[in-house]
Enzyme design. Structure first.
Site, PDB file in Angstrom:
ATOM      1  N   MET A  31      -6.171   0.336  -4.315  1.00  9.16           N
ATOM      2  CA  MET A  31      -5.438   1.173  -5.283  1.00  9.16           C
ATOM      3  C   MET A  31      -4.717   0.301  -6.307  1.00  9.16           C
ATOM      4  SD  MET A  31      -4.021   4.714  -3.705  1.00  9.16           S
ATOM      5  CE  MET A  31      -3.007   4.098  -2.420  1.00  9.16           C
ATOM      6  N   CYS A  32      -3.569   0.637  -6.678  1.00  7.11           N
ATOM      7  CA  CYS A  32      -2.707   0.116  -7.734  1.00  7.11           C
ATOM      8  C   CYS A  32      -2.215   1.332  -8.509  1.00  7.11           C
ATOM      9  CB  CYS A  32      -3.382  -0.823  -8.745  1.00  7.11           C
ATOM     10  SG  CYS A  32      -3.605  -2.518  -8.131  1.00  7.11           S
ATOM     11  N   GLY A  33      -1.028   1.221  -9.027  1.00  7.54           N
ATOM     12  CA  GLY A  33      -0.500   2.310  -9.843  1.00  7.54           C
ATOM     13  C   GLY A  33      -0.160   1.789 -11.219  1.00  7.54           C
TER      14      GLY A  33
ATOM     15  N   ARG B 135       1.308   3.556  -4.503  1.00 13.35           N
ATOM     16  CA  ARG B 135      -0.050   3.093  -4.804  1.00 13.35           C
ATOM     17  C   ARG B 135      -0.143   1.568  -4.809  1.00 13.35           C
ATOM     18  NH1 ARG B 135      -3.610   6.739  -6.888  1.00 13.35           N
ATOM     19  NH2 ARG B 135      -4.811   5.011  -7.740  1.00 13.35           N
TER      20      ARG B 135
ATOM     21  N   THR C  36       2.195  -1.187 -10.276  1.00  9.80           N
ATOM     22  CA  THR C  36       2.453  -1.472  -8.866  1.00  9.80           C
ATOM     23  C   THR C  36       1.130  -1.901  -8.266  1.00  9.80           C
ATOM     24  OG1 THR C  36       2.055   0.808  -8.179  1.00  9.80           O
ATOM     25  CG2 THR C  36       4.324   0.208  -8.739  1.00  9.80           C
TER      26      THR C  36
END
Lengths: 241, 262
Positions: free
Chosen positions: B1-3, B32, B112
Protein backbone atom coordinates in the site's frame (compact mmCIF):
# COMPACT_ATOMS: atom_id res chain seq x y z
CA UNK A 1 -29.04 1.11 26.94
CA UNK A 2 -28.43 -2.62 26.67
CA UNK A 3 -25.69 -5.14 26.24
CA UNK A 4 -25.27 -6.54 22.75
CA UNK A 5 -22.54 -9.08 22.26
CA UNK A 6 -20.41 -7.33 24.84
CA UNK A 7 -20.90 -3.93 23.22
CA UNK A 8 -22.93 -1.09 24.60
CA UNK A 9 -25.73 -0.23 22.23
CA UNK A 10 -28.49 2.34 22.35
CA UNK A 11 -32.01 1.67 21.14
CA UNK A 12 -33.69 4.38 19.08
CA UNK A 13 -37.26 3.48 19.99
CA UNK A 14 -38.89 5.89 17.54
CA UNK A 15 -37.20 4.07 14.67
CA UNK A 16 -37.06 0.68 16.35
CA UNK A 17 -33.33 0.62 15.61
CA UNK A 18 -30.38 -0.52 17.65
CA UNK A 19 -27.77 2.24 17.35
CA UNK A 20 -24.06 1.49 17.43
CA UNK A 21 -21.71 4.48 17.62
CA UNK A 22 -18.60 3.65 15.61
CA UNK A 23 -16.75 6.56 17.18
CA UNK A 24 -16.70 4.48 20.36
CA UNK A 25 -16.06 0.96 19.06
CA UNK A 26 -13.84 -1.02 16.76
CA UNK A 27 -15.01 -2.43 13.44
CA UNK A 28 -14.77 -5.96 14.86
CA UNK A 29 -16.92 -5.03 17.83
CA UNK A 30 -19.54 -3.48 15.58
CA UNK A 31 -19.58 -6.44 13.17
CA UNK A 32 -19.74 -8.95 16.02
CA UNK A 33 -22.70 -7.05 17.47
CA UNK A 34 -24.46 -7.03 14.09
CA UNK A 35 -23.88 -10.77 13.65
CA UNK A 36 -25.51 -11.45 17.01
CA UNK A 37 -28.80 -9.84 15.97
CA UNK A 38 -31.82 -12.06 15.23
CA UNK A 39 -33.71 -12.15 11.95
CA UNK A 40 -35.84 -9.06 11.49
CA UNK A 41 -33.73 -6.79 13.71
CA UNK A 42 -32.85 -3.27 12.63
CA UNK A 43 -29.57 -1.55 13.42
CA UNK A 44 -27.91 1.76 12.61
CA UNK A 45 -24.18 2.49 12.55
CA UNK A 46 -23.46 6.12 13.45
CA UNK A 47 -20.21 7.96 12.63
CA UNK A 48 -18.91 5.51 10.01
CA UNK A 49 -16.49 8.19 8.68
CA UNK A 50 -15.51 6.13 5.65
CA UNK A 51 -14.34 3.17 7.73
CA UNK A 52 -13.62 -0.12 5.92
CA UNK A 53 -15.22 -3.56 6.30
CA UNK A 54 -18.49 -2.41 7.86
CA UNK A 55 -21.42 -4.86 8.09
CA UNK A 56 -19.47 -7.66 6.43
CA UNK A 57 -20.26 -11.35 6.74
CA UNK A 58 -23.82 -10.93 8.02
CA UNK A 59 -25.82 -14.15 7.69
CA UNK A 60 -29.24 -13.22 9.08
CA UNK A 61 -32.11 -11.21 7.64
CA UNK A 62 -31.26 -8.03 9.52
CA UNK A 63 -31.51 -4.45 8.26
CA UNK A 64 -28.40 -2.33 8.80
CA UNK A 65 -28.30 1.36 8.00
CA UNK A 66 -24.88 3.00 7.81
CA UNK A 67 -25.44 6.67 8.58
CA UNK A 68 -22.72 8.24 6.43
CA UNK A 69 -19.88 7.38 4.07
CA UNK A 70 -18.51 3.82 4.14
CA UNK A 71 -15.07 2.57 3.14
CA UNK A 72 -13.99 -0.63 1.42
CA UNK A 73 -16.01 -3.86 1.19
CA UNK A 74 -19.14 -2.58 2.91
CA UNK A 75 -21.77 -5.32 3.17
CA UNK A 76 -19.39 -7.84 1.60
CA UNK A 77 -19.72 -11.60 2.04
CA UNK A 78 -23.29 -11.12 3.25
CA UNK A 79 -26.22 -13.48 3.05
CA UNK A 80 -29.85 -12.46 3.66
CA UNK A 81 -29.05 -9.10 5.22
CA UNK A 82 -30.17 -5.72 3.91
CA UNK A 83 -27.47 -3.04 4.18
CA UNK A 84 -28.10 0.62 3.33
CA UNK A 85 -25.31 3.17 3.09
CA UNK A 86 -26.41 6.80 3.49
CA UNK A 87 -23.47 8.16 1.54
CA UNK A 88 -20.72 7.09 -0.83
CA UNK A 89 -18.90 3.76 -0.54
CA UNK A 90 -15.33 2.71 -1.24
CA UNK A 91 -13.86 -0.21 -3.20
CA UNK A 92 -15.62 -3.56 -3.37
CA UNK A 93 -19.07 -2.67 -2.07
CA UNK A 94 -20.98 -5.96 -1.66
CA UNK A 95 -17.93 -7.99 -2.66
CA UNK A 96 -18.68 -11.70 -2.77
CA UNK A 97 -22.29 -11.10 -1.73
CA UNK A 98 -24.23 -14.39 -1.44
CA UNK A 99 -27.78 -13.06 -1.02
CA UNK A 100 -29.59 -10.04 0.39
CA UNK A 101 -29.16 -6.42 -0.67
CA UNK A 102 -26.53 -3.72 -0.36
CA UNK A 103 -27.71 -0.26 -1.35
CA UNK A 104 -25.43 2.79 -1.67
CA UNK A 105 -27.21 6.14 -1.61
CA UNK A 106 -24.31 7.83 -3.36
CA UNK A 107 -21.37 6.95 -5.58
CA UNK A 108 -19.37 3.73 -5.30
CA UNK A 109 -15.66 3.37 -5.93
CA UNK A 110 -14.01 0.55 -7.91
CA UNK A 111 -15.10 -3.09 -8.16
CA UNK A 112 -18.68 -2.76 -6.91
CA UNK A 113 -20.28 -6.18 -6.43
CA UNK A 114 -17.04 -7.95 -7.32
CA UNK A 115 -17.49 -11.73 -7.41
CA UNK A 116 -21.03 -11.48 -6.02
CA UNK A 117 -22.61 -14.95 -6.15
CA UNK A 118 -26.15 -13.78 -5.44
CA UNK A 119 -28.16 -10.93 -4.00
CA UNK A 120 -28.47 -7.38 -5.28
CA UNK A 121 -26.08 -4.45 -5.10
CA UNK A 122 -27.65 -1.06 -5.88
CA UNK A 123 -25.60 2.08 -6.46
CA UNK A 124 -27.80 5.15 -6.63
CA UNK A 125 -24.98 7.33 -8.00
CA UNK A 126 -22.11 6.44 -10.34
CA UNK A 127 -19.85 3.42 -9.98
CA UNK A 128 -16.15 3.63 -10.80
CA UNK A 129 -13.92 1.20 -12.70
CA UNK A 130 -14.46 -2.57 -12.87
CA UNK A 131 -18.00 -2.58 -11.48
CA UNK A 132 -19.30 -6.15 -11.50
CA UNK A 133 -15.85 -7.66 -12.06
CA UNK A 134 -15.97 -11.45 -11.98
CA UNK A 135 -19.67 -11.40 -11.13
CA UNK A 136 -20.75 -14.96 -10.33
CA UNK A 137 -24.54 -14.81 -10.31
CA UNK A 138 -25.45 -11.71 -8.34
CA UNK A 139 -27.20 -8.62 -9.64
CA UNK A 140 -25.76 -5.12 -9.87
CA UNK A 141 -27.83 -2.04 -10.62
CA UNK A 142 -26.12 1.34 -11.06
CA UNK A 143 -28.36 4.37 -11.49
CA UNK A 144 -25.66 6.53 -13.05
CA UNK A 145 -22.55 5.84 -15.10
CA UNK A 146 -20.01 3.04 -14.76
CA UNK A 147 -16.27 3.44 -15.42
CA UNK A 148 -13.91 1.44 -17.57
CA UNK A 149 -13.95 -2.39 -17.62
CA UNK A 150 -17.39 -2.92 -16.13
CA UNK A 151 -18.24 -6.66 -15.95
CA UNK A 152 -14.65 -7.71 -16.66
CA UNK A 153 -14.56 -11.54 -16.59
CA UNK A 154 -18.16 -11.67 -15.30
CA UNK A 155 -19.33 -15.26 -15.28
CA UNK A 156 -23.01 -15.15 -14.37
CA UNK A 157 -25.61 -12.66 -13.19
CA UNK A 158 -27.08 -9.41 -14.46
CA UNK A 159 -25.85 -5.81 -14.54
CA UNK A 160 -28.08 -2.83 -15.23
CA UNK A 161 -26.46 0.54 -15.98
CA UNK A 162 -28.90 3.44 -15.81
CA UNK A 163 -26.42 5.91 -17.31
CA UNK A 164 -23.42 5.51 -19.61
CA UNK A 165 -20.78 2.77 -19.66
CA UNK A 166 -17.05 3.43 -20.05
CA UNK A 167 -14.43 1.77 -22.21
CA UNK A 168 -13.94 -2.01 -22.38
CA UNK A 169 -17.46 -2.90 -21.26
CA UNK A 170 -17.80 -6.65 -20.75
CA UNK A 171 -14.19 -7.51 -21.54
CA UNK A 172 -13.59 -11.28 -21.44
CA UNK A 173 -17.21 -11.82 -20.48
CA UNK A 174 -18.56 -15.31 -19.79
CA UNK A 175 -22.30 -15.73 -19.25
CA UNK A 176 -23.26 -12.56 -17.37
CA UNK A 177 -25.55 -10.14 -19.23
CA UNK A 178 -25.34 -6.34 -19.16
CA UNK A 179 -28.12 -3.86 -19.91
CA UNK A 180 -27.13 -0.26 -20.55
CA UNK A 181 -29.70 2.56 -20.73
CA UNK A 182 -27.24 5.23 -21.90
CA UNK A 183 -24.28 5.31 -24.25
CA UNK A 184 -21.51 2.74 -24.40
CA UNK A 185 -18.08 4.28 -24.88
CA UNK A 186 -16.51 1.00 -25.97
CA UNK A 187 -16.89 -2.77 -25.80
CA UNK A 188 -14.19 -5.03 -24.44
CA UNK A 189 -12.72 -8.08 -26.13
CA UNK A 190 -15.30 -10.82 -26.77
CA UNK A 191 -18.28 -8.63 -25.85
CA UNK A 192 -20.97 -7.64 -28.33
CA UNK A 193 -24.33 -5.89 -28.55
CA UNK A 194 -27.19 -8.33 -29.06
CA UNK A 195 -30.86 -7.96 -29.92
CA UNK A 196 -33.18 -7.26 -27.05
CA UNK A 197 -35.74 -10.04 -26.52
CA UNK A 198 -38.94 -9.99 -24.49
CA UNK A 199 -37.11 -11.95 -21.82
CA UNK A 200 -34.44 -9.23 -21.71
CA UNK A 201 -37.05 -6.49 -21.33
CA UNK A 202 -38.58 -8.44 -18.47
CA UNK A 203 -35.20 -9.03 -16.82
CA UNK A 204 -34.08 -5.41 -17.15
CA UNK A 205 -37.50 -4.20 -15.96
CA UNK A 206 -37.44 -6.49 -12.92
CA UNK A 207 -33.95 -5.33 -11.97
CA UNK A 208 -34.87 -1.65 -12.45
CA UNK A 209 -37.96 -2.18 -10.28
CA UNK A 210 -35.98 -3.97 -7.56
CA UNK A 211 -33.46 -1.15 -7.58
CA UNK A 212 -36.14 1.55 -7.62
CA UNK A 213 -34.88 3.11 -10.86
CA UNK A 214 -37.82 4.83 -12.53
CA UNK A 215 -35.53 6.62 -15.01
CA UNK A 216 -34.73 3.37 -16.85
CA UNK A 217 -37.05 2.26 -19.66
CA UNK A 218 -36.42 -1.49 -20.05
CA UNK A 219 -37.65 -1.35 -23.66
CA UNK A 220 -34.78 1.00 -24.47
CA UNK A 221 -31.72 -0.62 -23.01
CA UNK A 222 -28.82 -2.16 -24.93
CA UNK A 223 -28.03 -5.80 -24.24
CA UNK A 224 -24.34 -6.71 -24.09
CA UNK A 225 -23.28 -10.35 -23.84
CA UNK A 226 -20.36 -12.60 -24.66
CA UNK A 227 -19.31 -13.61 -28.17
CA UNK A 228 -18.05 -16.80 -26.44
CA UNK A 229 -15.00 -17.03 -28.68
CA UNK A 230 -12.46 -16.68 -25.86
CA UNK A 231 -13.45 -19.47 -23.54
CA UNK A 232 -14.61 -22.20 -25.92
CA UNK A 233 -12.17 -24.77 -27.25
CA UNK A 234 -12.10 -24.62 -31.03
CA UNK A 235 -10.58 -27.54 -32.94
CA UNK A 236 -9.69 -25.18 -35.77
CA UNK A 237 -7.19 -23.57 -33.36
CA UNK A 238 -5.94 -26.72 -31.72
CA UNK A 239 -2.38 -25.88 -32.69
CA UNK A 240 -2.54 -22.75 -30.55
CA UNK A 241 -3.48 -24.52 -27.32
CA UNK B 1 0.00 0.00 0.00
CA UNK B 2 1.03 3.59 0.79
CA UNK B 3 -1.19 6.59 1.27
CA UNK B 4 -1.03 9.87 -0.58
CA UNK B 5 -2.63 13.22 0.05
CA UNK B 6 -2.24 16.46 -1.83
CA UNK B 7 -3.85 19.86 -1.34
CA UNK B 8 -3.74 22.88 -3.63
CA UNK B 9 -5.34 26.16 -2.54
CA UNK B 10 -7.03 28.09 -5.33
CA UNK B 11 -7.16 31.31 -3.28
CA UNK B 12 -5.89 32.56 0.07
CA UNK B 13 -8.99 31.68 2.12
CA UNK B 14 -7.37 28.73 3.83
CA UNK B 15 -3.71 29.70 3.55
CA UNK B 16 -3.20 29.83 7.32
CA UNK B 17 -5.07 26.53 7.75
CA UNK B 18 -3.23 24.55 5.07
CA UNK B 19 -1.15 22.60 7.59
CA UNK B 20 -4.17 21.73 9.70
CA UNK B 21 -6.05 20.51 6.63
CA UNK B 22 -3.09 18.41 5.49
CA UNK B 23 -2.61 17.01 8.99
CA UNK B 24 -6.19 15.71 8.90
CA UNK B 25 -5.64 14.23 5.45
CA UNK B 26 -2.41 12.56 6.59
CA UNK B 27 -4.29 11.03 9.53
CA UNK B 28 -6.85 9.66 7.07
CA UNK B 29 -4.20 7.73 5.14
CA UNK B 30 -1.95 6.88 8.11
CA UNK B 31 -3.01 3.24 8.23
CA UNK B 32 -2.04 2.78 4.59
CA UNK B 33 1.59 3.55 5.37
CA UNK B 34 2.62 3.01 8.97
CA UNK B 35 6.40 2.75 8.45
CA UNK B 36 7.27 6.31 7.45
CA UNK B 37 5.81 9.62 6.41
CA UNK B 38 6.67 12.85 4.68
CA UNK B 39 5.26 16.22 3.69
CA UNK B 40 6.24 18.97 1.29
CA UNK B 41 4.74 22.42 1.81
CA UNK B 42 4.94 25.15 -0.79
CA UNK B 43 4.56 28.74 0.15
CA UNK B 44 4.13 31.61 -2.24
CA UNK B 45 6.68 33.82 -0.56
CA UNK B 46 10.39 33.17 -0.37
CA UNK B 47 11.35 32.38 3.17
CA UNK B 48 13.71 30.44 5.30
CA UNK B 49 11.59 27.66 6.75
CA UNK B 50 11.38 27.29 10.45
CA UNK B 51 12.84 23.81 10.71
CA UNK B 52 12.49 22.18 14.10
CA UNK B 53 15.00 19.69 15.32
CA UNK B 54 13.44 16.42 14.23
CA UNK B 55 14.92 13.63 16.30
CA UNK B 56 15.72 10.26 14.82
CA UNK B 57 13.33 7.51 15.83
CA UNK B 58 14.03 3.86 16.56
CA UNK B 59 14.04 1.38 13.72
CA UNK B 60 10.73 -0.05 12.61
CA UNK B 61 9.89 -3.37 14.26
CA UNK B 62 10.17 -6.24 11.82
CA UNK B 63 12.62 -4.38 9.59
CA UNK B 64 15.93 -5.39 11.08
CA UNK B 65 19.03 -3.34 10.57
CA UNK B 66 17.21 -0.14 9.67
CA UNK B 67 18.19 2.68 11.99
CA UNK B 68 15.84 5.59 12.35
CA UNK B 69 16.83 8.58 10.31
CA UNK B 70 15.39 11.98 9.86
CA UNK B 71 15.78 14.47 7.06
CA UNK B 72 14.86 17.67 8.87
CA UNK B 73 13.76 20.08 6.25
CA UNK B 74 15.19 21.06 2.89
CA UNK B 75 16.13 24.72 2.48
CA UNK B 76 13.80 26.87 0.48
CA UNK B 77 14.47 27.34 -3.20
CA UNK B 78 15.12 30.91 -4.31
CA UNK B 79 11.90 32.63 -5.22
CA UNK B 80 9.57 30.06 -3.77
CA UNK B 81 9.35 28.60 -0.31
CA UNK B 82 9.44 24.86 -0.09
CA UNK B 83 9.78 22.88 3.10
CA UNK B 84 10.11 19.11 3.11
CA UNK B 85 10.05 16.77 6.09
CA UNK B 86 10.56 13.02 5.84
CA UNK B 87 10.92 10.57 8.65
CA UNK B 88 10.72 6.90 9.60
CA UNK B 89 8.00 6.14 12.12
CA UNK B 90 4.33 6.63 12.87
CA UNK B 91 2.74 9.24 10.54
CA UNK B 92 0.63 10.89 13.22
CA UNK B 93 3.54 11.24 15.63
CA UNK B 94 5.57 12.64 12.74
CA UNK B 95 2.87 15.25 12.03
CA UNK B 96 2.86 16.28 15.67
CA UNK B 97 6.67 16.51 15.84
CA UNK B 98 6.96 18.82 12.84
CA UNK B 99 4.04 20.96 13.98
CA UNK B 100 2.23 20.30 10.72
CA UNK B 101 -1.15 21.55 11.93
CA UNK B 102 0.26 25.01 12.59
CA UNK B 103 1.92 25.53 9.23
CA UNK B 104 0.66 27.85 6.51
CA UNK B 105 1.16 27.46 2.78
CA UNK B 106 -0.48 27.32 -0.61
CA UNK B 107 0.11 23.73 -1.72
CA UNK B 108 1.25 20.53 -0.07
CA UNK B 109 1.90 16.86 -0.62
CA UNK B 110 1.84 14.20 2.07
CA UNK B 111 2.72 10.52 1.99
CA UNK B 112 2.52 7.55 4.32
CA UNK B 113 4.73 4.64 3.31
CA UNK B 114 4.40 0.89 3.51
CA UNK B 115 7.69 -0.04 1.88
CA UNK B 116 7.62 -2.88 -0.64
CA UNK B 117 10.73 -2.51 -2.77
CA UNK B 118 13.45 -0.58 -0.95
CA UNK B 119 14.70 0.12 2.53
CA UNK B 120 12.85 1.94 5.27
CA UNK B 121 14.97 5.01 5.86
CA UNK B 122 14.23 8.73 5.81
CA UNK B 123 16.05 9.06 2.48
CA UNK B 124 13.65 6.50 0.97
CA UNK B 125 10.59 8.44 2.15
CA UNK B 126 8.35 10.50 -0.09
CA UNK B 127 7.94 13.25 -1.17
CA UNK B 128 10.93 13.08 -3.47
CA UNK B 129 12.31 16.41 -4.63
CA UNK B 130 14.13 16.71 -7.94
CA UNK B 131 15.60 19.18 -10.38
CA UNK B 132 16.32 22.89 -10.39
CA UNK B 133 12.66 23.73 -9.92
CA UNK B 134 12.42 21.41 -6.91
CA UNK B 135 9.57 19.34 -8.31
CA UNK B 136 7.93 17.23 -5.59
CA UNK B 137 6.36 13.80 -6.10
CA UNK B 138 4.46 11.26 -4.01
CA UNK B 139 3.62 7.79 -5.33
CA UNK B 140 1.33 4.96 -4.36
CA UNK B 141 2.25 1.86 -6.34
CA UNK B 142 5.41 0.39 -7.80
CA UNK B 143 7.44 0.71 -10.98
CA UNK B 144 8.83 -2.38 -12.70
CA UNK B 145 11.36 -0.67 -15.00
CA UNK B 146 12.83 1.91 -12.64
CA UNK B 147 16.33 0.36 -12.80
CA UNK B 148 16.44 0.75 -16.59
CA UNK B 149 15.31 4.36 -16.39
CA UNK B 150 17.73 5.08 -13.53
CA UNK B 151 20.60 3.91 -15.75
CA UNK B 152 19.40 6.16 -18.57
CA UNK B 153 19.28 9.11 -16.19
CA UNK B 154 22.77 8.28 -14.94
CA UNK B 155 23.93 8.49 -18.56
CA UNK B 156 22.65 12.07 -18.53
CA UNK B 157 24.51 12.78 -15.33
CA UNK B 158 21.41 12.62 -13.16
CA UNK B 159 22.10 10.51 -10.09
CA UNK B 160 19.40 9.39 -7.68
CA UNK B 161 20.16 9.40 -3.99
CA UNK B 162 18.60 6.00 -3.27
CA UNK B 163 17.50 2.79 -5.01
CA UNK B 164 13.84 3.74 -4.52
CA UNK B 165 11.59 3.33 -7.59
CA UNK B 166 9.55 6.48 -6.98
CA UNK B 167 12.63 8.66 -6.74
CA UNK B 168 13.43 7.74 -10.35
CA UNK B 169 10.07 9.11 -11.47
CA UNK B 170 10.72 12.42 -9.70
CA UNK B 171 14.13 12.82 -11.39
CA UNK B 172 12.81 11.68 -14.76
CA UNK B 173 9.98 14.25 -14.60
CA UNK B 174 12.41 16.97 -13.58
CA UNK B 175 14.64 16.01 -16.52
CA UNK B 176 11.70 16.20 -18.94
CA UNK B 177 10.76 19.61 -17.50
CA UNK B 178 14.36 20.78 -17.93
CA UNK B 179 14.20 19.53 -21.54
CA UNK B 180 11.22 21.82 -22.14
CA UNK B 181 8.12 19.73 -21.47
CA UNK B 182 5.29 21.39 -19.64
CA UNK B 183 4.15 19.37 -16.63
CA UNK B 184 1.11 17.89 -18.41
CA UNK B 185 3.26 16.70 -21.33
CA UNK B 186 5.89 15.26 -19.00
CA UNK B 187 3.25 13.33 -17.04
CA UNK B 188 1.68 12.02 -20.26
CA UNK B 189 5.09 10.78 -21.36
CA UNK B 190 5.56 9.18 -17.95
CA UNK B 191 2.46 7.01 -18.41
CA UNK B 192 4.03 5.40 -21.48
CA UNK B 193 7.64 5.33 -20.22
CA UNK B 194 7.13 3.87 -16.76
CA UNK B 195 5.77 0.34 -16.43
CA UNK B 196 3.91 -0.37 -13.24
CA UNK B 197 1.17 0.72 -10.92
CA UNK B 198 0.87 4.29 -9.87
CA UNK B 199 -1.20 7.07 -8.54
CA UNK B 200 1.12 10.08 -8.58
CA UNK B 201 0.64 13.54 -7.15
CA UNK B 202 3.16 16.16 -8.23
CA UNK B 203 3.72 19.76 -7.19
CA UNK B 204 5.93 22.56 -8.41
CA UNK B 205 6.22 26.21 -7.36
CA UNK B 206 2.98 26.95 -9.22
CA UNK B 207 1.27 23.65 -10.13
CA UNK B 208 -0.49 20.63 -8.69
CA UNK B 209 -1.04 17.51 -10.80
CA UNK B 210 -2.41 13.98 -10.51
CA UNK B 211 -2.06 10.99 -12.86
CA UNK B 212 -2.85 7.26 -12.63
CA UNK B 213 -1.64 4.19 -14.50
CA UNK B 214 -3.62 2.78 -17.49
CA UNK B 215 -5.72 0.43 -15.40
CA UNK B 216 -5.88 2.60 -12.29
CA UNK B 217 -4.66 -0.12 -9.95
CA UNK B 218 -4.18 2.23 -7.04
CA UNK B 219 -6.94 4.30 -5.51
CA UNK B 220 -7.39 8.04 -5.95
CA UNK B 221 -10.19 10.44 -5.14
CA UNK B 222 -10.21 14.12 -6.08
CA UNK B 223 -12.41 16.68 -4.35
CA UNK B 224 -12.65 20.25 -5.59
CA UNK B 225 -14.32 23.40 -4.28
CA UNK B 226 -13.97 27.06 -5.25
CA UNK B 227 -11.18 27.38 -2.66
CA UNK B 228 -9.18 24.14 -2.86
CA UNK B 229 -8.58 20.91 -4.69
CA UNK B 230 -7.46 17.77 -2.89
CA UNK B 231 -6.36 14.28 -3.90
CA UNK B 232 -6.33 11.40 -1.43
CA UNK B 233 -6.02 7.62 -1.49
CA UNK B 234 -9.17 7.12 0.56
CA UNK B 235 -12.37 9.06 1.09
CA UNK B 236 -11.95 9.15 4.85
CA UNK B 237 -8.94 11.43 4.36
CA UNK B 238 -11.27 14.10 2.94
CA UNK B 239 -13.70 14.13 5.83
CA UNK B 240 -12.27 17.06 7.81
CA UNK B 241 -11.93 19.44 4.86
CA UNK B 242 -14.01 22.64 5.01
CA UNK B 243 -16.84 22.69 2.49
CA UNK B 244 -16.55 19.02 1.55
CA UNK B 245 -20.33 18.68 1.48
CA UNK B 246 -20.44 21.02 -1.52
CA UNK B 247 -17.29 19.73 -3.22
CA UNK B 248 -17.22 18.03 -6.59
CA UNK B 249 -15.87 14.56 -5.77
CA UNK B 250 -14.65 12.17 -8.46
CA UNK B 251 -12.13 9.46 -9.19
CA UNK B 252 -9.52 10.50 -11.76
CA UNK B 253 -9.61 8.52 -15.00
CA UNK B 254 -6.71 6.24 -15.90
CA UNK B 255 -3.87 7.95 -17.85
CA UNK B 256 -5.62 11.31 -17.67
CA UNK B 257 -3.44 14.17 -16.43
CA UNK B 258 -5.26 16.50 -14.01
CA UNK B 259 -3.49 19.79 -13.41
CA UNK B 260 -4.23 22.95 -11.48
CA UNK B 261 -1.93 25.98 -11.65
CA UNK B 262 -1.89 29.13 -9.56
Amino acid sequence: MGELSGTTAVVDEARDEIVLDLAAMSTREANAALRSLPDGARARLDNPAGRHNLAVGLTRAVHVRIAGPAGYYVGGLGAAAEVDVDGPAGWGVGENLMSGTVRVRGAASQSAAASAHGGLVVVEGDASLRAGISLKGGQLAVAGDVGRSCAFLAQAGTILVGGDAGEALGDSLYEAVIYVAGRIRGLGTDARVEDLTEADVAAAGALAAAAGFDHVDPQNVTRVASVRSLYHFDTAHHGAY
Amino acid sequence: MCGIAGLHLKDHTYRERLGAMVAGMLRGVARRGPDSAGVAIHDDVPDVPDVPDVPGVPGVPGVPGVPGQAVPGVPAAPGAGLTVFREVGDPEEFAARIGLAGRAGVRALAHTRMATESAVTAAHCHPFVAGEERLCLVHNGSFANHATIRRRLAGLGIITETDNDSEVAAHWLAARRAAGDDLTTALRRLTTTFDGFFTLAVTTADSFAVVRDPIACKPAIIAETDHWVAVVSEYQALLGLPGLADAVVFEPEPEEVYLWAS
